[in-house]
Design a protein around this motif. Structure first.
Motif, PDB file in Angstrom:
ATOM      1  N   LYS A 135     -54.221   1.867  23.889  1.00 22.15           N
ATOM      2  CA  LYS A 135     -54.445   1.639  22.469  1.00 22.15           C
ATOM      3  C   LYS A 135     -53.300   2.224  21.639  1.00 22.15           C
ATOM      4  O   LYS A 135     -52.805   3.296  21.919  1.00 22.15           O
ATOM      5  CB  LYS A 135     -55.767   2.322  22.074  1.00 22.15           C
ATOM      6  N   GLU A 137     -51.994   3.683  18.083  1.00 22.48           N
ATOM      7  CA  GLU A 137     -52.482   4.262  16.836  1.00 22.48           C
ATOM      8  C   GLU A 137     -51.280   4.642  15.973  1.00 22.48           C
ATOM      9  O   GLU A 137     -50.139   4.701  16.435  1.00 22.48           O
ATOM     10  CB  GLU A 137     -53.321   5.517  17.124  1.00 22.48           C
ATOM     11  N   GLN A 147     -51.884   6.291  22.692  1.00 22.42           N
ATOM     12  CA  GLN A 147     -52.810   7.384  22.989  1.00 22.42           C
ATOM     13  C   GLN A 147     -52.872   7.578  24.504  1.00 22.42           C
ATOM     14  O   GLN A 147     -53.902   7.363  25.144  1.00 22.42           O
ATOM     15  CB  GLN A 147     -54.182   7.083  22.397  1.00 22.42           C
ATOM     16  N   LYS A 180     -62.042  11.498  26.247  1.00 26.23           N
ATOM     17  CA  LYS A 180     -62.273  10.171  26.798  1.00 26.23           C
ATOM     18  C   LYS A 180     -61.338   9.130  26.194  1.00 26.23           C
ATOM     19  O   LYS A 180     -61.016   8.133  26.844  1.00 26.23           O
ATOM     20  CB  LYS A 180     -63.730   9.751  26.581  1.00 26.23           C
ATOM     21  N   GLU A 181     -60.906   9.322  24.936  1.00 26.79           N
ATOM     22  CA  GLU A 181     -60.060   8.333  24.283  1.00 26.79           C
ATOM     23  C   GLU A 181     -58.594   8.453  24.683  1.00 26.79           C
ATOM     24  O   GLU A 181     -57.783   7.598  24.333  1.00 26.79           O
ATOM     25  CB  GLU A 181     -60.167   8.457  22.757  1.00 26.79           C
ATOM     26  N   VAL A 268     -56.369  11.457  18.188  1.00 24.21           N
ATOM     27  CA  VAL A 268     -57.483  11.218  19.108  1.00 24.21           C
ATOM     28  C   VAL A 268     -58.734  11.772  18.452  1.00 24.21           C
ATOM     29  O   VAL A 268     -58.825  12.967  18.160  1.00 24.21           O
ATOM     30  CB  VAL A 268     -57.238  11.900  20.471  1.00 24.21           C
TER      31      VAL A 268
END
Length: 612
Positions: A135, A137, A147, A180-181, A268
Motif C-alpha cells: 500500500k 501512503e 508501508q 498488521k498494516e 501506520v
C-alpha cells in the motif's frame, strides 16, 4: 546610491554573487545525493549548507575589495581606471556562470532519470509469484513511501562481538512486525545484506520494500549509543533519524520509541493499541544473553550454543518468560538433529510449560507445549495452536514453516500453499521459504512453478534442494534433468557422481527399475529409500517404507517427513492408493479431518473417508 550600484557593477560584485550562488547550489545538490548513497552522516548536508551560507558575504566582500589584474590580485583601491580589466573579468565570470548553469541542468536531468527509471524484478524470485505491491501512503511531508520496511542488521561499533547489535536489530524487526498494516521483510532476507555495502535501492527491490531501517550500536559498559535512520529506497532520502545516548536499562524504551517514530513516519495507523516491547526482564545481563542467543541461533556451525546462552539467561532471571519460550523453540527445532528426538521433545515441553506458568499469553510457547507433549499430542490441538500463534506472529519463520508443513502433511493443500506463499513474499531470500513454497506448488500440480522455486532455493545455498529437484524432475517426466540434479546433489555432499548415470537410467527402465532400486537402496536411510521409490513411481514399496517408519513411542519420527513427501505428490495418485486411508487412520489424521473438515481431494459423503 546610483554611484554605489555603479561601483558594485564595475567591480563585478553582482556577477561574483551570482556565480557563487550557482556553485553553492550545485555543491549542495551533489552533497544531498552523495550522503545517502555513501552512507555518510545526514548532518553533513546541514554543514555544507551552513558553510555555503556564511561564505556568501565573504565572496561579495572579496569581489569588492580585490581585483584580478594582469599583474595579479590587487586591492581595488590601488587599481586606476586606466589599468582596470574588470570588463574582461566580467566576461570570464559570465562564462563561469553559464558553465555552472549547464552543469546544474545536467545534474537535474540525471537525478530525474535515475529516480524515475523502471526497476527490474528480483532475479531470485519468479515473476509469476510477485506479490501485490504494498500500500502507498503519503507522509506529512507529502512524499510517497510504501508501508513496508526491511530492518538491516545494525553496525556494531563496539569492541565486542556482533551478537548484541544483531540481537537488538532482530528485536526491533519483531517489534515492527506486530503492526498488521506494516509489511516487514523477514529476518533471513534482511540479514543477508549484513556487511555488504549494497545500494539501498537494490536492497529495496530485492526485498520488495519501500523503506529500510539501518543504524549502529556502540556499547560501553552500561552505556549505549544507538543511531537509527529510516530511508526511502526510491530516492535514498532520509525520512527519519535519531541518536539515543542512554543507559542499558533504557533499552526497552528505546525500542518502543524507535518503533513509534517509524510508525509515525510511515503513517501506520494502530488505533488505540500501539506496539510496545514491554519489559521482559529487569536483569540486563540475562537480556544480553537472550540477545546473544537470538544471534547465535542462526549459526548452523554451533547449534547448541544458543541453548547454552538461554540456559544462562533463565538462571540469571528464572522469571524471564520469553527466554523460556525461546529455549523451548530451540529444543524443539534441534530435536532429531543436534539432540535425540525424545530428549529434545521432553526438554522443549518442559521449557514451554515453564514459560506459560510465568506468562500464559505466550502463544508460541503454547504451540510448543502441545507439539512436544509426549502424552497429549493430537493433530487437531497442534494445528489449532499453531494457527493461533500464527495469527499473533504471521511473520515468524518458525510458525510459517511449521504450519505450512503440518497443513501439507495432513492434506490441506490450498491452505498450506497460502501460508508458504505469504512466507516467501516476506522472506524471499530464505532457502526454507522457497523450498516450502516449491513443495506446496508441487502438491497442487503446479510443477513448472515448483521447479522454478526450488531452483531459487538451490541458488540461495540449499544443498538438499538438489534432491528435491531430482524428485520434481522425475515427476515432470524429465529423466535427464533429474539425473543432472541428483549428480549435483552428490557433488554438493562430497559423494562420487560418476556411477549415478548408469543405475539411475536402469532404475527408470520399467523392465529393470524395481530390481535396480532394491539393490541400490539397500542400507540407505528410510527417508531416502521412500523418496526414490516415490520418484520412480513404485507406490507399494513407498507405502512399505512409510508403514515401517511408524513408532508410537516417539513424538517426531521419519514418518512425518515421508508422509509430507507423499502428500506433496498426491496429484500423482498417492492419495487414491488403497493404503493411503489406513495410514491416515493409523496416524490419527482422519480424526483431524472429522473435526476440522475434509482436506483437499477427500470427502466423507458416503460415511467413510474416500480420497481421490
Amino acid at each position: 546610491m546610483p554611484g554605489i550600484l555603479s561601483e558594485l557593477k564595475r567591480r563585478n560584485v553582482f556577477r561574483v554573487a551570482i556565480a557563487y550562488l550557482a556553485l553553492a547550489w550545485l555543491v549542495i545538490q551533489i552533497t544531498d545525493m552523495a550522503v545517502p548513497a555513501l552512507h555518510l552522516p545526514e548532518s553533513l548536508n546541514g554543514i555544507v549548507f551552513y558553510l555555503g551560507l556564511i561564505g556568501f558575504p565573504f565572496a561579495c566582500l572579496f569581489a569588492w575589495a580585490f581585483e584580478l589584474t594582469p599583474d595579479g590580485l590587487k586591492k581595488s583601491a590601488d587599481v586606476t581606471p586606466e589599468d582596470s580589466v574588470s570588463d574582461n573579468t566580467a566576461r570570464k565570470i559570465e562564462h563561469v556562470v553559464v558553465g555552472l548553469l549547464v552543469l546544474a541542468v545536467a545534474f537535474l536531468a540525471f537525478d530525474k532519470l535515475s529516480t524515475s527509471a523502471p526497476q527490474s524484478t528480483n532475479p531470485t524470485v519468479s515473476e509469476i509469484h510477485a506479490e501485490t505491491p504494498p500500500k502507498i501512503e503519503k507522509t506529512s511531508a507529502g512524499q510517497a513511501v510504501q508501508q513496508s520496511i526491511a530492518v538491516l542488521p545494525f553496525v556494531n561499533m563496539s569492541s565486542d562481538e556482533d551478537f548484541f547489535a544483531d540481537g537488538l536489530s532482530e528485536e526491533i524487526l519483531n517489534l515492527l512486525a506486530k503492526a498488521k498494516e506494516l509489511k516487514v521483510a523477514g529476518r533471513t532476507s534482511s540479514f543477508a545484506f549484513k556487511g555488504r555495502n549494497e545500494d539501498l535501492r537494490e536492497i529495496g527491490k530485492a526485498l520488495a520494500v519501500g523503506t529500510v531501517l539501518e543504524g549502529s550500536v556502540r556499547k560501553s559498559g552500561n552505556r549505549l549509543r544507538i543511531t537509527a535512520q529510516l530511508i526511502n529506497v526510491e530516492d535514498g532520502y532520509h525520512i527519519w533519524s535519531e541518536t539515543y545516548d542512554r543507559e542499558l536499562t533504557d533499552i526497552f524504551d528505546m525500542q518502543d520509541d524507535i518503533a513509534a517514530k517509524i510508525m509515525a513516519a510511515l503513517e501506520v495507523h494502530l488505533g488505540t493499541a500501539p506496539v510496545t516491547r514491554g519489559r521482559p526482564t529487569e536483569n540486563m545481563q540475562a537480556y544480553q544473553k537472550f540477545l546473544a542467543a537470538k544471534s547465535r541461533s542462526q549459526e548452523s556451525f554451533d547449534t547448541l550454543l544458543a541453548i547454552a546462552l538461554l540456559k544462562d539467561a533463565v538462571e540469571l532471571d528464572p522469571n524471564f518468560a520469553e527466554a523460556w519460550e525461546f529455549l523451548a523453540i530451540e529444543y524443539w527445532t534441534r530435536a532429531g538433529t543436534a539432540l535425540p528426538t525424545a530428549e529434545g521433545a521432553k526438554l522443549a515441553f518442559d521449557a514451554a510449560i515453564k514459560a506459560l506458568e510465568i506468562n500464559p499469553s505466550l502463544s508460541i510457547a503454547a504451540a510448543m507445549a502441545v507439539s512436544a507433549d509426549p502424552q497429549g499430542f493430537t493433530w487437531i490441538r497442534e494445528i489449532e495452536m499453531l494457527e493461533k500463534a500464527y495469527a499473533d506472529h504471521p511473520d515468524n519463520a518458525l510458525l510459517n514453516n511449521a504450519l505450512s508443513f503440518d497443513l501439507g502433511e495432513t492434506g490441506y493443500l490450498s491452505e498450506a500453499l497460502s501460508v508458504a506463499e505469504h512466507w516467501v513474499a516476506i522472506d524471499p531470500l530464505s532457502t526454507m521459504a522457497n523450498a516450502r513454497y516449491s513443495e506446496a506448488l508441487r502438491s497442487v500440480g503446479r510443477e513448472a512453478e515448483a521447479i522454478a522455486m526450488m531452483q531459487n532455493a538451490i541458488d540461495l545455498g540449499d544443498q538438499l534442494g538438489y534432491m528435491r529437484q531430482f524428485v520434481n524432475y522425475m515427476f515432470a517426466g524429465d529423466v535427464e534433468a533429474a539425473i543432472s540434479a541428483y549428480k549435483s546433489y552428490l557433488v554438493s555432499t562430497d559423494q562420487d557422481p560418476n556411477e549415478a548415470d548408469t543405475w539411475l537410467r536402469a532404475a527408470a527402465d520399467p523392465a529393470t527399475g524395481l530390481q535396480t532400486l532394491n539393490k541400490e537402496l539397500a542400507g540407505r536411510d528410510i527417508q531416502e529409500r521412500a523418496e526414490f521409490y516415490l520418484a520412480f513411481g513404485h507406490l507399494d514399496e513407498f507405502y512399505d517404507e512409510l508403514e515401517q517408519s511408524q513408532d508410537p513411542n516417539v513424538v517426531w519420527n521419519e514418518s512425518d517427513l515421508i508422509l509430507q513427501l507423499a502428500i506433496s505428490h498426491v496429484n500423482k495418485g498417492l492419495s487414491a492408493h488403497p493404503r493411503y486411508i489406513p495410514i491416515m487412520e493409523q496416524m490419527g489424521i482422519t480424526e483431524l479431518w472429522d473435526i476440522r473438515g475434509p482436506p483437499d481431494r477427500c470427502d466423507k459423503t458416503t460415511g467413510i473417508w474416500v480420497c481421490h
